[in-house]
Design a protein around this motif. Structure first.
Motif, PDB file in Angstrom:
ATOM      1  N   ILE A  92      -2.888 -13.269  -2.885  1.00 31.62           N
ATOM      2  CA  ILE A  92      -3.289 -11.898  -3.196  1.00 31.62           C
ATOM      3  C   ILE A  92      -2.386 -11.323  -4.283  1.00 31.62           C
ATOM      4  O   ILE A  92      -2.853 -10.681  -5.234  1.00 31.62           O
ATOM      5  CB  ILE A  92      -3.243 -11.010  -1.931  1.00 31.62           C
ATOM      6  CG1 ILE A  92      -4.293 -11.486  -0.914  1.00 31.62           C
ATOM      7  CG2 ILE A  92      -3.494  -9.543  -2.287  1.00 31.62           C
ATOM      8  CD1 ILE A  92      -4.187 -10.808   0.444  1.00 31.62           C
ATOM      9  N   ALA A  93      -1.077 -11.561  -4.172  1.00 30.70           N
ATOM     10  CA  ALA A  93      -0.137 -11.064  -5.183  1.00 30.70           C
ATOM     11  C   ALA A  93      -0.417 -11.684  -6.540  1.00 30.70           C
ATOM     12  O   ALA A  93      -0.395 -10.993  -7.571  1.00 30.70           O
ATOM     13  CB  ALA A  93       1.295 -11.352  -4.747  1.00 30.70           C
ATOM     14  N   SER A  94      -0.684 -12.988  -6.566  1.00 31.52           N
ATOM     15  CA  SER A  94      -0.949 -13.655  -7.847  1.00 31.52           C
ATOM     16  C   SER A  94      -2.257 -13.182  -8.462  1.00 31.52           C
ATOM     17  O   SER A  94      -2.432 -13.251  -9.680  1.00 31.52           O
ATOM     18  CB  SER A  94      -0.973 -15.183  -7.654  1.00 31.52           C
ATOM     19  OG  SER A  94      -2.085 -15.590  -6.876  1.00 31.52           O
TER      20      SER A  94
ATOM     21  N   LYS B 278       8.828 -11.563  -9.970  1.00 31.63           N
ATOM     22  CA  LYS B 278       9.266 -10.339  -9.306  1.00 31.63           C
ATOM     23  C   LYS B 278       8.429 -10.070  -8.063  1.00 31.63           C
ATOM     24  O   LYS B 278       8.965  -9.765  -6.984  1.00 31.63           O
ATOM     25  CB  LYS B 278       9.159  -9.164 -10.265  1.00 31.63           C
ATOM     26  CG  LYS B 278       9.438  -7.813  -9.626  1.00 31.63           C
ATOM     27  CD  LYS B 278       9.174  -6.681 -10.606  1.00 31.63           C
ATOM     28  CE  LYS B 278       9.297  -5.320  -9.940  1.00 31.63           C
ATOM     29  NZ  LYS B 278       8.971  -4.212 -10.872  1.00 31.63           N
ATOM     30  N   SER B 279       7.112 -10.210  -8.190  1.00 32.16           N
ATOM     31  CA  SER B 279       6.212  -9.939  -7.069  1.00 32.16           C
ATOM     32  C   SER B 279       6.465 -10.889  -5.910  1.00 32.16           C
ATOM     33  O   SER B 279       6.568 -10.462  -4.752  1.00 32.16           O
ATOM     34  CB  SER B 279       4.752 -10.059  -7.533  1.00 32.16           C
ATOM     35  OG  SER B 279       4.484  -9.183  -8.601  1.00 32.16           O
ATOM     36  N   LEU B 280       6.577 -12.182  -6.211  1.00 34.21           N
ATOM     37  CA  LEU B 280       6.809 -13.158  -5.146  1.00 34.21           C
ATOM     38  C   LEU B 280       8.216 -13.039  -4.572  1.00 34.21           C
ATOM     39  O   LEU B 280       8.437 -13.368  -3.405  1.00 34.21           O
ATOM     40  CB  LEU B 280       6.557 -14.580  -5.665  1.00 34.21           C
ATOM     41  CG  LEU B 280       5.101 -14.909  -6.029  1.00 34.21           C
ATOM     42  CD1 LEU B 280       4.966 -16.386  -6.377  1.00 34.21           C
ATOM     43  CD2 LEU B 280       4.149 -14.547  -4.905  1.00 34.21           C
TER      44      LEU B 280
ATOM     45  N   PHE C  47      -7.419 -10.465 -11.166  1.00 35.94           N
ATOM     46  CA  PHE C  47      -7.277 -11.802 -11.745  1.00 35.94           C
ATOM     47  C   PHE C  47      -7.814 -12.903 -10.832  1.00 35.94           C
ATOM     48  O   PHE C  47      -7.620 -14.088 -11.097  1.00 35.94           O
ATOM     49  CB  PHE C  47      -5.802 -12.080 -12.082  1.00 35.94           C
ATOM     50  CG  PHE C  47      -5.235 -11.152 -13.113  1.00 35.94           C
ATOM     51  CD1 PHE C  47      -5.601 -11.252 -14.449  1.00 35.94           C
ATOM     52  CD2 PHE C  47      -4.345 -10.148 -12.750  1.00 35.94           C
ATOM     53  CE1 PHE C  47      -5.084 -10.391 -15.396  1.00 35.94           C
ATOM     54  CE2 PHE C  47      -3.824  -9.279 -13.689  1.00 35.94           C
ATOM     55  CZ  PHE C  47      -4.195  -9.394 -15.018  1.00 35.94           C
ATOM     56  N   ARG C  48      -8.478 -12.490  -9.764  1.00 36.13           N
ATOM     57  CA  ARG C  48      -9.019 -13.474  -8.831  1.00 36.13           C
ATOM     58  C   ARG C  48     -10.225 -14.173  -9.442  1.00 36.13           C
ATOM     59  O   ARG C  48     -11.115 -13.544  -9.983  1.00 36.13           O
ATOM     60  CB  ARG C  48      -9.439 -12.818  -7.514  1.00 36.13           C
ATOM     61  CG  ARG C  48     -10.070 -13.811  -6.543  1.00 36.13           C
ATOM     62  CD  ARG C  48     -10.455 -13.174  -5.214  1.00 36.13           C
ATOM     63  NE  ARG C  48     -11.036 -14.162  -4.335  1.00 36.13           N
ATOM     64  CZ  ARG C  48     -12.328 -14.216  -4.014  1.00 36.13           C
ATOM     65  NH1 ARG C  48     -13.168 -13.319  -4.499  1.00 36.13           N
ATOM     66  NH2 ARG C  48     -12.793 -15.160  -3.208  1.00 36.13           N
TER      67      ARG C  48
ATOM     68  N   PRO D 161      -3.985 -24.840 -11.389  1.00 36.91           N
ATOM     69  CA  PRO D 161      -5.232 -24.394 -12.004  1.00 36.91           C
ATOM     70  C   PRO D 161      -5.652 -23.030 -11.452  1.00 36.91           C
ATOM     71  O   PRO D 161      -5.485 -22.757 -10.262  1.00 36.91           O
ATOM     72  CB  PRO D 161      -6.232 -25.475 -11.595  1.00 36.91           C
ATOM     73  CG  PRO D 161      -5.402 -26.680 -11.305  1.00 36.91           C
ATOM     74  CD  PRO D 161      -4.121 -26.142 -10.729  1.00 36.91           C
ATOM     75  N   VAL D 162      -6.189 -22.169 -12.310  1.00 37.55           N
ATOM     76  CA  VAL D 162      -6.534 -20.798 -11.914  1.00 37.55           C
ATOM     77  C   VAL D 162      -7.519 -20.782 -10.751  1.00 37.55           C
ATOM     78  O   VAL D 162      -7.385 -19.989  -9.818  1.00 37.55           O
ATOM     79  CB  VAL D 162      -7.118 -20.019 -13.114  1.00 37.55           C
ATOM     80  CG1 VAL D 162      -7.597 -18.635 -12.669  1.00 37.55           C
ATOM     81  CG2 VAL D 162      -6.074 -19.889 -14.213  1.00 37.55           C
TER      82      VAL D 162
END
Length: 386
Positions: free
Chosen positions: A118-120, A129-131, A184-185, A327-328
């Motif tokens: 979810i953060a990514s 920073k987020s992780l 970005f999902r 991979p995205v």
């Protein structure tokens, strides 16, 4: 957008408090059921086994990429909280406790790696920073049951279980109602059971993953046996200390290092931070007989706090490197499978220490944990992997 990261961090903290809920009440469980000291290792391993099984299922079915991560997080938190509650049932056996802890670990697979997913999905830039904050929340959540037990030692031990389950329910509700799927999902629309194998063909991904595996060899074995170190010191020196409170501090200080590492990753490459932290914690493993075996409580606590600070700082950095090189369309699956393998490794190190309880002095048991940082560092600097 500003509120998203604090909400994810808070939810992660609340839900991962389930992880060591059983460990925090092990003295009472052992007394009530006449369990041996080795049950502490088995209790921890049951959660780890459950998490491994859960991450494998989630990864093979690409659940975090195919379905809404927020909904996956919510349903996992509710089910994990219910299974956590089950260990307070009257007449429960030791096997049933292990079974319910296994189930709790299984659905933690829909919380921890999915929270990172979810953060990514929200933070394409500044992911370190987020992780850092997110893994810091996991560390604090892991430590929190020890604090609850320390503050409520006059209440029945079941209070810890009730409290952690309620917190998990609330954390799941926060995510499903306040954190929609990120911008970005990119969802995976088809079943792809080979996705978790193909990512290891990417050299930089493989290097980050193997560094993470070395880190995991050390981390949970150290966390799981912190109470044993303190109880052993208490027994050898005939003094009374608050084992729950100090266990909380030693684990929780790692949350600060995760957050600090996340902030530093904005000006320093995550790889450098990971290498420094992994090397420092490896040195702590090698020095452990000197500090665990002496009689000064101040020196022991200072050493364990230093180790607790170093042992977690590399975790969000490795997760950042894994996420950045995956991979995205299979980022969630990649994070999940790396977590699965990493937690499989923790079972081996935990059980090795568990087996050594009756054969090796406590002061020397943790030397074996140095293997993980050493191999992790070798992997990071192996040109064939990078």
């Amino acid at each position: 957008m500003r509120r998203i990261l604090p909400l994810i961090v808070l939810s992660q903290f609340l839900c991962t408090s389930l992880w060591f809920a059983g460990n925090a009440v092990i003295p009472e469980l052992a007394s009530a059921l006449d369990l041996p000291l080795a049950f502490l290792g088995n209790l921890t391993s049951a959660v780890q086994f459950g998490f491994i099984a859960g991450t494998l299922v989630f990864a093979i079915l690409t659940i975090a990429d195919k379905f809404s991560p927020s909904k996956v997080f919510f349903f996992s938190s509710i089910i994990a909280g219910i299974l956590n509650l089950a260990i307070v049932l009257d007449g429960i056996s030791s096997f049933q406790i292990l079974l319910f802890r296994f189930g709790t670990g299984f659905f933690l697979a829909g919380i921890y790696p999915v929270g990172m997913k979810i953060a990514s999905d929200y933070f394409d830039k500044g992911l370190g920073k987020s992780l850092g904050f997110l893994v810091g929340a996991l560390v604090l959540g892991t430590a929190f049951p020890h604090l609850v037990r320390s503050l409520t030692d006059q209440l029945p031990w079941e209070f810890v279980i009730y409290a952690t389950s309620i917190l998990a329910f609330f954390g799941g509700l926060l995510i499903v109602f306040l954190v929609p799927d990120g911008p970005f999902r990119k969802g995976s629309q088809e079943f792809n059971p080979s996705a978790f194998i193909k990512v290891f063909q990417i050299k930089k991904f493989r290097a980050a993953a193997f560094g993470y595996f070395g880190h995991m060899w050390e981390l949970y074995a150290f966390w799981a046996f912190i109470p044993l170190i303190l109880i052993n010191f208490q027994s050898n020196n005939e003094i009374q200390i608050n084992v729950s409170f100090w266990s909380f501090l030693i684990i929780a200080i790692g949350g600060i290092s995760c957050a600090l590492g996340g902030l530093l990753s904005q000006i320093t490459p995550p790889k450098k931070i990971a290498v420094f932290a992994l090397a420092t914690s490896g040195i702590c493993c090698l020095l452990s007989p000197i500090f665990i075996g002496q009689s000064s409580f101040v020196l022991l606590i200072s050493f364990l706090l230093t180790w607790g600070f170093a042992v977690t700082a590399d975790s969000p950095m490795f997760s950042t490197l894994v996420a950045q090189n995956a991979p995205v369309t299979s980022k969630g699956t990649s994070l999940t499978i790396v977590n699965s393998i990493g937690f499989t490794i923790t079972i081996v190190s935990i059980q090795l220490i568990n087996i050594s309880l009756n054969h090796i002095p406590v002061a020397y048991m943790f030397l074996i944990l140095a293997i993980g940082p050493i191999l992790g560092l070798v992997s990071i600097f192996d040109k064939n992997r990078t």
